[in-house]
Scaffold this motif. Structure first.
Motif, PDB file in Angstrom:
ATOM      1  N   ALA A   1      -7.767   3.460  -4.857  1.00 35.22           N
ATOM      2  CA  ALA A   1      -8.969   4.030  -5.482  1.00 35.22           C
ATOM      3  C   ALA A   1     -10.256   3.557  -4.813  1.00 35.22           C
ATOM      4  CB  ALA A   1      -8.991   3.685  -6.963  1.00 35.22           C
ATOM      5  N   THR A   2     -10.178   2.551  -3.952  1.00 38.68           N
ATOM      6  CA  THR A   2     -11.376   2.051  -3.268  1.00 38.68           C
ATOM      7  C   THR A   2     -11.675   2.815  -1.983  1.00 38.68           C
ATOM      8  OG1 THR A   2     -10.154   0.388  -1.995  1.00 38.68           O
ATOM      9  CG2 THR A   2     -10.994  -0.282  -4.175  1.00 38.68           C
TER      10      THR A   2
ATOM     11  N   PHE B   1       0.846  -1.198   0.000  1.00 36.65           N
ATOM     12  CA  PHE B   1       0.000   0.000   0.000  1.00 36.65           C
ATOM     13  C   PHE B   1       0.874   1.237   0.000  1.00 36.65           C
ATOM     14  CE2 PHE B   1      -3.045   2.728   2.642  1.00 36.65           C
ATOM     15  CZ  PHE B   1      -3.910   2.962   1.596  1.00 36.65           C
TER      16      PHE B   1
ATOM     17  N   LYS C   1      -1.809  -6.597  -3.164  1.00 39.16           N
ATOM     18  CA  LYS C   1      -1.725  -5.137  -3.260  1.00 39.16           C
ATOM     19  C   LYS C   1      -3.052  -4.508  -2.872  1.00 39.16           C
ATOM     20  CE  LYS C   1       1.789  -4.554  -6.770  1.00 39.16           C
ATOM     21  NZ  LYS C   1       2.801  -3.715  -6.246  1.00 39.16           N
ATOM     22  N   ALA C   2      -2.956  -3.365  -2.220  1.00 36.26           N
ATOM     23  CA  ALA C   2      -4.144  -2.586  -1.894  1.00 36.26           C
ATOM     24  C   ALA C   2      -4.530  -1.736  -3.097  1.00 36.26           C
ATOM     25  CB  ALA C   2      -3.854  -1.692  -0.698  1.00 36.26           C
ATOM     26  N   ASP C   3      -5.791  -1.342  -3.154  1.00 31.79           N
ATOM     27  CA  ASP C   3      -6.275  -0.462  -4.214  1.00 31.79           C
ATOM     28  C   ASP C   3      -6.690   0.860  -3.577  1.00 31.79           C
ATOM     29  OD1 ASP C   3      -7.495   0.845  -6.309  1.00 31.79           O
ATOM     30  OD2 ASP C   3      -8.844  -0.798  -6.824  1.00 31.79           O
TER      31      ASP C   3
ATOM     32  N   ARG D   1      -9.918  -1.421   0.147  1.00 29.28           N
ATOM     33  CA  ARG D   1     -10.024  -2.832  -0.215  1.00 29.28           C
ATOM     34  C   ARG D   1      -8.777  -3.269  -0.976  1.00 29.28           C
ATOM     35  NH1 ARG D   1     -15.084  -1.061   0.214  1.00 29.28           N
ATOM     36  NH2 ARG D   1     -16.635  -2.449   1.075  1.00 29.28           N
TER      37      ARG D   1
ATOM     38  N   SER E   1      -6.778  -5.014  -3.971  1.00 23.88           N
ATOM     39  CA  SER E   1      -6.968  -4.959  -5.419  1.00 23.88           C
ATOM     40  C   SER E   1      -7.708  -6.204  -5.910  1.00 23.88           C
ATOM     41  CB  SER E   1      -5.599  -4.869  -6.106  1.00 23.88           C
ATOM     42  OG  SER E   1      -5.725  -5.070  -7.487  1.00 23.88           O
ATOM     43  N   SER E   2      -8.627  -6.008  -6.835  1.00 25.86           N
ATOM     44  CA  SER E   2      -9.332  -7.157  -7.403  1.00 25.86           C
ATOM     45  C   SER E   2      -8.431  -7.937  -8.360  1.00 25.86           C
ATOM     46  CB  SER E   2     -10.601  -6.708  -8.120  1.00 25.86           C
ATOM     47  OG  SER E   2     -10.286  -5.780  -9.137  1.00 25.86           O
ATOM     48  N   ASP E   3      -7.356  -7.300  -8.832  1.00 27.72           N
ATOM     49  CA  ASP E   3      -6.416  -7.945  -9.761  1.00 27.72           C
ATOM     50  C   ASP E   3      -5.260  -8.648  -9.062  1.00 27.72           C
ATOM     51  OD1 ASP E   3      -7.916  -6.826 -11.809  1.00 27.72           O
ATOM     52  OD2 ASP E   3      -6.601  -5.091 -12.008  1.00 27.72           O
ATOM     53  N   ASP E   4      -4.913  -8.186  -7.846  1.00 26.49           N
ATOM     54  CA  ASP E   4      -3.735  -8.710  -7.163  1.00 26.49           C
ATOM     55  C   ASP E   4      -3.997  -8.756  -5.662  1.00 26.49           C
ATOM     56  OD1 ASP E   4      -1.270  -9.289  -6.046  1.00 26.49           O
ATOM     57  OD2 ASP E   4      -0.166  -7.845  -7.269  1.00 26.49           O
TER      58      ASP E   4
END
Length: 108
Positions: free
Chosen positions: A77-78, A13, A73-75, A65, A67-70
């Motif tokens: 943008a959420t 993050f 990793k944190a996202d 949240r 990341s939905s891809d990884d």
């Protein structure tokens, strides 16, 4: 396992462009982090920090949240801002956040 067998650290993050920090007012910045008790299922974690794009000395608690891809990793943008606290000064504002045995998020 030996100490030199440890895996290379990976960045989870990086939120520094959103966080206000000044060396001469060093009790602000990224203050606290807590993972939801059901993080494995919901991917939620919480941050307590001094917000850069707000009035000076504004503390924020936000939900993020993974990341939905990884899943490693944190996202950023959420971000969902849950609480905004205008502080009168840059110091002595705490920063501890933790989940209690009741599953509730506590702010110190």
């Amino acid at each position: 396992a030996k100490a030199d067998d440890a895996a290379e650290p990976k960045l989870f993050f990086d939120f520094q462009k959103h966080v206000s920090y000044k060396d001469n007012e060093n009790e602000e910045g990224f203050l606290g982090l807590a993972f939801h008790p059901k993080y494995k299922e919901n991917g939620q974690f919480f941050a307590f920090y001094t917000k850069k794009d707000a009035e000076p000395h504004t503390s924020v608690i936000s939900r993020f949240r993974v990341s939905s891809d990884d899943p490693n990793k944190a996202d950023a943008a959420t971000e969902e801002e849950l609480l905004r606290i205008p502080q009168p000064f840059w110091n002595h504002n705490g920063g501890t956040i933790a989940f209690g045995p009741d599953g509730m998020l506590y702010v110190g």
